[in-house]
Design a protein around this motif. Structure first.
Motif, PDB file in Angstrom:
ATOM      1  N   GLN A  16     -20.116 -65.302 -68.451  1.00  0.00           N
ATOM      2  CA  GLN A  16     -20.028 -65.008 -69.887  1.00  0.00           C
ATOM      3  C   GLN A  16     -18.587 -65.107 -70.385  1.00  0.00           C
ATOM      4  O   GLN A  16     -18.334 -65.577 -71.495  1.00  0.00           O
ATOM      5  N   LEU A  17     -17.627 -64.710 -69.550  1.00  0.00           N
ATOM      6  CA  LEU A  17     -16.221 -64.902 -69.912  1.00  0.00           C
ATOM      7  C   LEU A  17     -15.880 -66.384 -69.982  1.00  0.00           C
ATOM      8  O   LEU A  17     -15.106 -66.822 -70.839  1.00  0.00           O
ATOM      9  N   ALA A  18     -16.448 -67.173 -69.070  1.00  0.00           N
ATOM     10  CA  ALA A  18     -16.227 -68.625 -69.110  1.00  0.00           C
ATOM     11  C   ALA A  18     -16.752 -69.208 -70.414  1.00  0.00           C
ATOM     12  O   ALA A  18     -16.158 -70.135 -70.980  1.00  0.00           O
ATOM     13  N   SER A  19     -17.857 -68.671 -70.922  1.00  0.00           N
ATOM     14  CA  SER A  19     -18.404 -69.159 -72.194  1.00  0.00           C
ATOM     15  C   SER A  19     -17.434 -68.892 -73.337  1.00  0.00           C
ATOM     16  O   SER A  19     -17.262 -69.733 -74.234  1.00  0.00           O
ATOM     17  N   VAL A  20     -16.768 -67.733 -73.311  1.00  0.00           N
ATOM     18  CA  VAL A  20     -15.769 -67.426 -74.347  1.00  0.00           C
ATOM     19  C   VAL A  20     -14.620 -68.436 -74.267  1.00  0.00           C
ATOM     20  O   VAL A  20     -14.174 -68.974 -75.292  1.00  0.00           O
ATOM     21  N   ASP A  21     -14.133 -68.701 -73.049  1.00  0.00           N
ATOM     22  CA  ASP A  21     -13.064 -69.698 -72.880  1.00  0.00           C
ATOM     23  C   ASP A  21     -13.523 -71.071 -73.347  1.00  0.00           C
ATOM     24  O   ASP A  21     -12.788 -71.806 -74.019  1.00  0.00           O
ATOM     25  N   PHE A  22     -14.736 -71.434 -72.983  1.00  0.00           N
ATOM     26  CA  PHE A  22     -15.272 -72.747 -73.349  1.00  0.00           C
ATOM     27  C   PHE A  22     -15.338 -72.904 -74.870  1.00  0.00           C
ATOM     28  O   PHE A  22     -14.922 -73.935 -75.414  1.00  0.00           O
ATOM     29  N   ARG A  23     -15.838 -71.890 -75.566  1.00  0.00           N
ATOM     30  CA  ARG A  23     -15.975 -71.984 -77.023  1.00  0.00           C
ATOM     31  C   ARG A  23     -14.621 -72.140 -77.709  1.00  0.00           C
ATOM     32  O   ARG A  23     -14.529 -72.705 -78.786  1.00  0.00           O
ATOM     33  N   GLN A  24     -13.586 -71.647 -77.086  1.00  0.00           N
ATOM     34  CA  GLN A  24     -12.269 -71.716 -77.696  1.00  0.00           C
ATOM     35  C   GLN A  24     -11.404 -72.822 -77.092  1.00  0.00           C
ATOM     36  O   GLN A  24     -10.200 -72.850 -77.304  1.00  0.00           O
ATOM     37  N   GLY A  25     -12.048 -73.737 -76.333  1.00  0.00           N
ATOM     38  CA  GLY A  25     -11.349 -74.916 -75.849  1.00  0.00           C
ATOM     39  C   GLY A  25     -10.495 -74.701 -74.621  1.00  0.00           C
ATOM     40  O   GLY A  25      -9.707 -75.589 -74.261  1.00  0.00           O
ATOM     41  N   ARG A  26     -10.637 -73.579 -73.934  1.00  0.00           N
ATOM     42  CA  ARG A  26      -9.851 -73.334 -72.716  1.00  0.00           C
ATOM     43  C   ARG A  26     -10.694 -73.763 -71.502  1.00  0.00           C
ATOM     44  O   ARG A  26     -11.224 -72.944 -70.751  1.00  0.00           O
ATOM     45  N   PHE A  27     -10.822 -75.076 -71.354  1.00  0.00           N
ATOM     46  CA  PHE A  27     -11.774 -75.610 -70.387  1.00  0.00           C
ATOM     47  C   PHE A  27     -11.341 -75.344 -68.939  1.00  0.00           C
ATOM     48  O   PHE A  27     -12.188 -75.072 -68.072  1.00  0.00           O
ATOM     49  N   ALA A  28     -10.054 -75.445 -68.651  1.00  0.00           N
ATOM     50  CA  ALA A  28      -9.595 -75.208 -67.282  1.00  0.00           C
ATOM     51  C   ALA A  28      -9.882 -73.767 -66.872  1.00  0.00           C
ATOM     52  O   ALA A  28     -10.353 -73.502 -65.746  1.00  0.00           O
ATOM     53  N   ALA A  29      -9.594 -72.817 -67.780  1.00  0.00           N
ATOM     54  CA  ALA A  29      -9.861 -71.403 -67.476  1.00  0.00           C
ATOM     55  C   ALA A  29     -11.355 -71.174 -67.287  1.00  0.00           C
ATOM     56  O   ALA A  29     -11.786 -70.428 -66.388  1.00  0.00           O
TER      57      ALA A  29
END
Length: 986
Positions: A724-737
């Motif tokens: 779920q944290l990865a989804s937050v990063d993904f939505r905001q363009g932080r793909f590596a994280a």
């Protein structure tokens, strides 16, 4: 520009700029008069329309009013800077700022007050001169040149002021022995105002002193005849007494006014800020009461302890004192003091003495005291301030019985009975707004607060905007002159000891705990318990359901207790049906809870609350996203009342209202012994927070869930939180994280053999890799997820994975497989919708499939078909309020319209998409929108604008690491630059 402006209302309306008269048409004079009569307060547009055009203004009235304001401003503010203007446009109306001594009405009131002061000192020559100066300000009938009925109602007040000045001057002349000089003037005035007994009394006394006893007695007979025939009442006891004294040749007083003029107001506090609207509101109430000829009772200067009720009342009373020439009475009723409250009998006795009654002559019984008090106030204009009242029994005996007086009551109780029965007007006082709180600190502390604005604001926030706390903080700063303000703020930031810091140097009358305690001691036991347990709520505001859970009671009982606390200003209304406590009051209540409630009772209260939030959030998720119900934990219904959230609109409304409380629950539950609540809450809230774009709240909740899972040693729960944290990063363009989080989750899930968790995680990893441009890796993971979903019989998972696999295939130019997979996905989503109803996920999934098919159509050259699919998708997204899907479809629609040459239409859709992307914080979609908009401008010949949009797209693509988008935007930017003529910026 006019440096000095003087206004006149005591006759025809006039305005002089730098000593020269300014000619104004009638409508502008009426406008100016309305603003002058409310100087310093905003006059609403609606009130001005009625003033200038009556109850039914013509349709053109608003435009005409605007023009009249503009012309009047050209006279009053010609050449002035905006900050120096006199006539201001405010929200909802207009405000006229007056300098000192520029309005003849104000000068007359000031001169009258000075004349009366001289009279009390028996300086009759000064009294006569001041009153004559005031009288000279009248140039005729006030407002006589205006045709407004609304303004005409103001004229009697100004005429009354003139009569008071006239009476003061005539009485002073009589004291100076000029009785014969005033007889003709008094006779004319008495004939013009036959119901004014003061004039008849002065005329009788002047005649008698000139040896004209029979004429004096004839004046009395004529006056009595008028009073009896017109009013049906005998003359006042004072006039009857003067008649008897003239009959017996023993007139005892120069005028029939034996009462004293009390001036009992305490001094106003220093550094008073931030209450402009409340002061204006009190004055507006006074004006309204004056128009109606009523006694004004203002009970609702109400509010919590330390909020500044007395300071506001005293400040306003001083500003309004000139309107009460017969005096101001004040009593502290000590309703919430360490000392015993003041009884109404004692307050009456004090008021009677202040009004000139000798102590031995004060009646013994309450009824007689009330009668004497009201008789002395009859026909007088006195302001009565009843401060710190607790019970209606303290207040009602002190209310005057006749019009003309005003009563101001302050209390920590709402005193609803005074509103219902006695016509009181409520004015609830809240804590100071942040800017006003910081301004008060600057006023009290001085240079240190001005030098460190950030520390002053932090200190104001720690004081919760409570004026008493702000003043104590200023005292702390004064006691530590060498300390920086930031250091003092840091000391106060420790919530465990903050109340200790506000002990006011041991002054019990000012210490925060003591001041709060006087309110707490008045509560009934069950209300006191509600105050203690209500403070345990971890969020900013709560409703009756939350209160019922904390207290273990039913909904009507919770509402009754909250209403009682609200009437005592121990909780504040924070919106319809919602309540809050400021932090200092909450800290005090939590101290009481720790002292008076056992640990088991406190834990049981919070468990009931967290169970309520968890269960209701789960119900909301089921109402909004039923297709994913099997992926969420089952939550049993707790005992007690539960909100109804069965339909999507009610579910969304509840989640929106309680979002801050749900985040606070996750934070509190993790740290204080309810970690299982946090892990389940994270899974339940995931889809709502993701779909609505609440990324900051999602990050907080899922981070707490990871901590809670670690406390529970629950590997699957920790992996879910990571996903779920990865989804937050993904939505905001932080793909590596995002990729790092998902790979860590996969390793955890593999260790415990959680196949279902692995399926979701592998799917999401494929999405991240696609956005990183790693298309072959993405296809591998998405095919793996598709096989797992088919094996597990997860139709929704299959539909979703098919669509994301197709989007990745499209990126590799594999349009045949992409169309095949998108078509199958579309069929599955429609089957799910038919089977489960209009679930937000299935509707949005259908829209996703449509808009992705539209993208493929466009790649294949079918722009018209592509636009049609995007329009269908937009309608579906809007039907379920999916803003994130909507904005992506709008970008795609703009691209399809661009390929059809429909540049204006495409530009409009893409400009809307850019604005919505920024609102949602969707940087990836915003980059696509800028890139497409840049190409639209390029094709439309708007080359500089195209270059601007493409630069914005480039910057976003670089930050996002989107190599494909970056290359395409660079190519388009090169075209834009090449198209700009030499010598122009691009």
């Amino acid at each position: 520009m006019p440096e000095t402006v003087e206004y006149g209302l005591l006759g025809p309306v006039t305005v002089h700029c730098d000593g020269l008269p300014a000619a104004l048409p009638r409508r502008q004079r009426e406008l100016l008069a309305a603003l002058l009569l409310s100087a310093g307060r905003v006059v609403s547009v609606e009130a001005l329309l009625v003033t200038l055009w009556g109850a039914a203004p013509p349709p053109t009235a608003r435009a005409s009013l605007h023009n009249h304001v503009k012309r009047l401003r050209s006279v009053l503010d010609a050449g002035r800077e905006p900050a120096e203007r006199r006539l201001l446009t405010e929200p909802g109306g207009y405000l006229l700022r007056l300098g000192a001594d520029v309005l003849d009405v104000t000068r007359a009131e000031t001169l009258l007050a000075a004349a009366r002061s001289a009279a009390r000192a028996e300086d009759w020559a000064e009294t006569c001169e001041l009153a004559a100066d005031a009288l000279a300000l009248w140039r005729g009938e006030p407002l006589a040149d205006l045709g407004s009925d609304a303004l005409a109602r103001e004229a009697p007040r100004l005429s009354e002021l003139r009569l008071q000045v006239w009476e003061t001057r005539l009485e002073a002349q009589m004291h100076l022995g000029r009785n014969a000089e005033v007889i003709s003037e008094l006779r004319a005035l008495a004939q013009e105002h036959p119901l004014r007994e003061q004039l008849h009394g002065l005329l009788m006394l002047a005649l008698y002193r000139c040896g004209r006893r029979a004429e004096a007695l004839a004046v009395y007979r004529a006056a009595r005849h008028v009073l009896v025939s017109e009013l049906g009442s005998e003359p006042t006891p004072e006039l009857q007494r003067l008649h008897q004294e003239i009959l017996s040749d023993e007139p005892a007083a120069p005028a029939p006014a034996p009462t004293a003029v009390p001036r009992q107001l305490p001094p106003p506090v220093a550094g008073f800020v931030g209450r402009e609207s409340e002061l204006a509101g009190l004055t507006a109430y006074l004006d309204h009461a004056a128009h109606d000829g009523a006694t004004m009772v203002i009970s609702a200067i109400g509010g919590t302890a330390g909020v500044g009720k007395t300071a506001l009342a005293v400040r306003w009373a001083h500003s309004a004192a000139a309107r009460f020439p017969d005096g101001q009475l004040y009593v502290n009723l000590r309703g919430y003091d360490p000392q015993d409250p003041v009884d109404a009998d004692d307050a009456l006795a004090g008021f009677l003495v202040a009004l000139g009654v000798a102590a031995p002559r004060i009646p013994a019984g309450r009824g007689e005291r009330i009668a004497a008090y009201r008789s002395l106030l009859a026909d007088r204009r006195v302001l009565i301030v009843l401060d710190n009242a607790r019970r209606l029994e303290q207040i009602r005996p002190l209310l005057p019985g006749a019009p003309g007086c005003a009563v101001l009551v302050t209390s920590r109780e709402a005193l609803g009975g005074l509103v219902a029965r006695d016509g009181a007007v409520r004015l609830d006082l809240d804590v100071l707004a942040p800017n006003a709180a910081a301004q008060l600190l600057r006023e009290l502390i001085g240079e240190r607060a001005r030098r460190d604005e950030a520390a002053a604001r932090m200190l104001a926030e720690l004081c919760c905007g409570l004026p008493l706390a702000l003043r104590i903080a200023a005292e702390l700063a004064a006691l530590r002159p060498g300390a920086e303000l930031a250091e003092i703020a840091e000391d106060l930031a420790d919530s465990r000891h903050r109340l200790d810091a506000f002990d006011a140097g041991g002054d019990e009358a000012s210490a925060i705990r003591a001041v709060f305690s006087w309110s707490y001691r008045t509560l009934e036991p069950e209300v006191a318990r509600a105050f203690r347990l209500g403070a345990l709520h971890p969020g900013p505001a709560f409703d009756a359901y939350a209160a019922a859970a904390l207290l273990g009671t039913d909904l009507p009982g919770a509402r009754r207790l909250l209403d009682r606390l609200a009437r005592a200003y121990l909780v504040q209304h924070a919106g319809p049906g919602r309540y809050a406590m400021h932090d200092l009051l909450r800290a005090y209540a939590r101290e009481l809870a720790a002292a008076e409630e056992s640990e088991a009772e406190r834990r049981a209260a919070l468990t009931r609350l967290f169970d309520l939030y968890l269960h209701t959030a789960a119900q909301c998720a089921d109402a909004l996203f039923p297709a994913e119900s099997s992926r969420r934990p089952a939550v049993a219904a707790p005992p007690g009342p539960i909100p109804r959230v069965a339909n999507p609109s009610a579910a969304t409304a509840w989640l929106d209202a309680e979002r801050a409380n749900l985040v606070a629950t996750a934070l509190h539950a993790t740290g204080f012994g309810w970690p299982d609540h946090t892990t389940r809450l994270s899974v339940i809230l995931y889809r709502y927070l993701d779909a609505e774009g609440h990324f900051s709240e999602a990050a907080l909740v899922h981070t707490q869930a990871r901590r809670a899972a670690a406390l529970l040693a629950d590997v699957s729960a920790e992996a879910a939180a990571l996903r779920q944290l990865a989804s937050v990063d993904f939505r905001q363009g932080r793909f590596a994280a995002a990729a790092d989080q998902l790979n860590l989750a996969l390793s955890l899930l593999a260790a415990v053999g959680d196949t279902r968790g692995q399926t979701h995680t592998v799917h999401n990893l494929g999405l991240v890799e696609r956005h990183q441009g790693r298309f072959l890796d993405a296809i591998g993971h998405l095919r793996q997820a598709l096989a797992l979903n088919r094996a597990q019989g997860d139709t929704l998972g299959v539909a979703r994975t098919l669509m994301n696999l197709a989007v990745t295939e499209r990126s590799l130019g594999q349009f045949g497989p992409a169309v095949e997979h998108l078509t199958e996905s579309l069929v599955l989503y429609r089957e799910l919708r038919d089977r489960m109803g209009r679930d937000a996920l299935t509707v949005a999934g259908e829209a996703d499939a449509l808009t992705n098919l539209g993208v493929v159509d466009l790649r294949l050259g079918h722009a018209v078909q592509a636009a049609d699919r995007h329009r269908q998708a937009i309608a579906l997204y809007r039907s379920v309020e999916d803003q994130r899907g909507l904005v992506e479809a709008m970008v795609n629609l703009g691209a399809a319209e661009r390929h059809q040459g429909l540049y204006p239409m495409a530009g409009r859709h893409l400009e809307q998409a850019v604005a919505l992307c920024r609102e949602l914080g969707d940087r990836y979609c915003e980059a696509d929108a800028h890139a497409n908009l840049g190409v639209v401008y390029l094709r439309d010949g708007r080359h500089p604008q195209a270059a601007d949009e493409l630069r914005l797209a480039l910057a976003l693509y670089r930050d996002l690491g989107d190599q494909a988008g970056l290359a395409q935007a660079l190519e388009s930017l090169g075209q834009a630059r090449a198209a700009v003529p030499h010598g122009r910026s691009g």
